[in-house]
Every structure is written in C-alpha cells, then in structure tokens.
Design an enzyme around this catalytic site. Sequence first.
Site, mmCIF file in Angstrom:
data_model
loop_
_atom_site.group_PDB
_atom_site.id
_atom_site.type_symbol
_atom_site.label_atom_id
_atom_site.label_comp_id
_atom_site.label_asym_id
_atom_site.label_seq_id
_atom_site.Cartn_x
_atom_site.Cartn_y
_atom_site.Cartn_z
ATOM 1 N N PRO A 1 0.792 -1.226 0.000
ATOM 2 C CA PRO A 1 0.000 0.000 0.000
ATOM 3 C C PRO A 1 0.829 1.283 0.000
ATOM 4 C CG PRO A 1 -0.124 -1.118 2.123
ATOM 5 C CD PRO A 1 0.522 -2.070 1.160
ATOM 6 N N ASN A 2 0.325 2.222 -0.784
ATOM 7 C CA ASN A 2 0.848 3.591 -0.897
ATOM 8 C C ASN A 2 2.168 3.702 -1.651
ATOM 9 O OD1 ASN A 2 -1.295 4.912 0.580
ATOM 10 N ND2 ASN A 2 -0.499 3.887 2.394
ATOM 11 N N ARG B 1 5.779 12.481 -2.482
ATOM 12 C CA ARG B 1 5.863 13.046 -1.127
ATOM 13 C C ARG B 1 6.968 12.341 -0.354
ATOM 14 N NH1 ARG B 1 0.815 11.513 1.681
ATOM 15 N NH2 ARG B 1 2.178 11.934 3.436
ATOM 16 N N TYR C 1 11.760 8.352 1.424
ATOM 17 C CA TYR C 1 11.638 7.294 0.417
ATOM 18 C C TYR C 1 12.392 7.567 -0.883
ATOM 19 C CZ TYR C 1 7.958 5.785 3.592
ATOM 20 O OH TYR C 1 7.268 5.370 4.707
ATOM 21 N N ASN D 1 8.056 -5.798 -1.036
ATOM 22 C CA ASN D 1 7.965 -4.638 -0.148
ATOM 23 C C ASN D 1 6.489 -4.520 0.203
ATOM 24 O OD1 ASN D 1 7.856 -2.260 1.241
ATOM 25 N ND2 ASN D 1 9.007 -1.060 -0.258
ATOM 26 N N ALA E 1 3.192 -0.898 4.701
ATOM 27 C CA ALA E 1 2.744 -0.928 6.101
ATOM 28 C C ALA E 1 2.197 -2.301 6.511
ATOM 29 C CB ALA E 1 1.695 0.149 6.328
ATOM 30 N N GLU F 1 12.684 -9.732 1.459
ATOM 31 C CA GLU F 1 11.923 -8.565 1.923
ATOM 32 C C GLU F 1 12.748 -7.312 1.658
ATOM 33 O OE1 GLU F 1 11.026 -8.796 6.101
ATOM 34 O OE2 GLU F 1 10.245 -6.738 6.165
ATOM 35 N N HIS G 1 12.794 -2.917 1.878
ATOM 36 C CA HIS G 1 12.218 -1.619 2.256
ATOM 37 C C HIS G 1 13.134 -0.514 1.780
ATOM 38 C CE1 HIS G 1 9.168 -3.500 4.638
ATOM 39 N NE2 HIS G 1 10.102 -4.289 5.138
ATOM 40 N N LEU G 2 12.526 0.555 1.304
ATOM 41 C CA LEU G 2 13.306 1.724 0.869
ATOM 42 C C LEU G 2 13.986 2.382 2.062
ATOM 43 C CD1 LEU G 2 10.408 2.920 -1.342
ATOM 44 C CD2 LEU G 2 12.679 2.474 -2.266
ATOM 45 N N SER G 3 13.202 2.604 3.117
ATOM 46 C CA SER G 3 13.735 3.211 4.339
ATOM 47 C C SER G 3 14.247 2.105 5.262
ATOM 48 C CB SER G 3 12.626 4.006 5.040
ATOM 49 O OG SER G 3 11.607 3.129 5.498
ATOM 50 N N ARG H 1 13.087 4.014 12.692
ATOM 51 C CA ARG H 1 11.912 4.890 12.614
ATOM 52 C C ARG H 1 11.008 4.658 13.842
ATOM 53 N NH1 ARG H 1 9.378 4.594 6.808
ATOM 54 N NH2 ARG H 1 8.319 6.434 7.627
ATOM 55 N N ARG I 1 7.135 0.322 13.518
ATOM 56 C CA ARG I 1 7.701 -0.199 12.251
ATOM 57 C C ARG I 1 8.816 -1.210 12.513
ATOM 58 N NH1 ARG I 1 5.566 3.265 8.230
ATOM 59 N NH2 ARG I 1 5.208 5.346 9.048
HETATM 60 O O1 CA2 Z 1 10.507 1.830 3.594
HETATM 61 C C1 CA2 Z 1 9.670 1.146 3.008
HETATM 62 O O2 CA2 Z 1 9.832 0.687 1.873
HETATM 63 C C2 CA2 Z 1 8.305 0.905 3.677
HETATM 64 O O3 CA2 Z 1 7.872 -0.400 3.326
HETATM 65 C C3 CA2 Z 1 7.371 1.944 3.124
HETATM 66 C C4 CA2 Z 1 5.987 1.926 3.767
HETATM 67 C C5 CA2 Z 1 6.105 1.951 5.277
HETATM 68 O O4 CA2 Z 1 4.822 1.818 5.872
HETATM 69 C C6 CA2 Z 1 7.023 0.873 5.812
HETATM 70 O O5 CA2 Z 1 7.135 1.012 7.217
HETATM 71 C C7 CA2 Z 1 8.399 0.976 5.193
HETATM 72 C C8 CA2 Z 1 5.150 3.129 3.331
HETATM 73 C C9 CA2 Z 1 5.085 3.361 1.857
HETATM 74 C C10 CA2 Z 1 4.389 4.679 1.647
HETATM 75 O O6 CA2 Z 1 5.064 5.351 0.625
HETATM 76 C C11 CA2 Z 1 4.744 6.651 0.394
HETATM 77 C C12 CA2 Z 1 5.502 7.290 -0.549
HETATM 78 C C13 CA2 Z 1 5.256 8.610 -0.826
HETATM 79 C C14 CA2 Z 1 4.232 9.271 -0.181
HETATM 80 C C15 CA2 Z 1 3.459 8.629 0.755
HETATM 81 C C16 CA2 Z 1 3.727 7.300 1.034
#
Ligand code: CA2
Length: 157
Positions: free
Chosen positions: A19-20, A27, A32, A83, A86, A107, A109-111, A116, A120
């Site tokens: 998701p997202n 953003r 990210y 990935n 959330a 698995e 993750h970008l971050s 954090r 998370r």
């Molecule tokens: O770091 C990652 O790749 C995450 O999987 C990204 C998820 C977050 O919930 C995980 O804890 C870590 C969130 C992706 C949302 O991405 C956005 C990008 C731009 C604007 C809003 C959300």
Amino acid sequence: MARKAQSSKTFPIYVLNGPNLNLLGTREPEVYGHATLADIEKAVKARAKTHGLTVTFRQSNHEGELVDWIQEARTTGCGVILNAGAYTHTSVALLDACRAVNHPLIEVHLSNPYKREPYRRRSFIAEAADALICGLGANGYLLAVDALVALLKEEKE
Ligand code: CA2
C-alpha cells in the site's frame, strides 16, 4: 519446507509492492527518495535482464490482492521480492502466504524501519523471508535482484 527449484529462465521474479508505494516520488522524498515506482520497475527489469531473467512487477493497496499474487508466485514464479509497505508490520495473512512460497523470498524496504517509529520495528514478513534489505532506497530492489539470483544458483547446486 523442501524447496522445488523452478527454472528462472522460464518463470519470472515476482516483485510485489504494498500500500501507498504507488505514491513514491510525490511526497516524503527525504524518507523514500525521489524515484517513482515506475522508475524502480524500469531499473529492476533492466537489472533482471542482465541475469537473463524476467520480472512480474505489481503494486496493490489491498491486502487480499497481495495474498493472491504471493500465491500466484508459488506456481508461476521463480522467486519473490516483497515490499509489503505498512502491511509488513500488521499482516499475518501475508506472513502465511509467504510461508507457503517455496522459492527464495527477499523482503525489501526503501527506508530503514528499525530507525523509525517503534511500530515499524516489527516485521511479520521477516519470519518467512530468506533475507531482508532495507535503508538503501531504490537501490535495495536492485541488490535484491542480485541476491535472489545468488540464492537461485545455490538452489541448483
Ligand atoms: O521503507 C519502506 O519501503 C516501507 O515499506 C514503506 C511503507 C512503510 O509503511 C514501511 O514502514 C516501510 C510506506 C510506503 C508509503 O510510501 C509513500 C511514498 C510517498 C508518499 C506517501 C507514502
């Protein structure tokens, strides 16, 4: 569970995004990065091609759809890069689906979720993953392709 090696020359790597992640590049670039998901898809496909592999690259905001795709990867893929966004931190359903995959699963993750918010720091996916790559931005996906190839080679040996 014993692994059934599935030819990576015939079956694609599934790169699944939760998701997202469709909002990438719009953003929170400080968290990210600036790459869009389309940029990542292009780079992942190019990296896989250097290994002679193809990629099925998808994103969904829906948990059940991700479960369906992970199940599809069991029969139609040679490995999974996930990935789960959330859902990583909440989804037993995704964990159960991942546990049923008998191919390498990485698995990504970008971050780096471990530096954090506390919520998370728990990953359900990690319990079923062969490896975890995080905190390296979009490059993490490319490293995951290389790592998956290494795991597939190990399986063959
Ligand atoms: O770091 C990652 O790749 C995450 O999987 C990204 C998820 C977050 O919930 C995980 O804890 C870590 C969130 C992706 C949302 O991405 C956005 C990008 C731009 C604007 C809003 C959300």
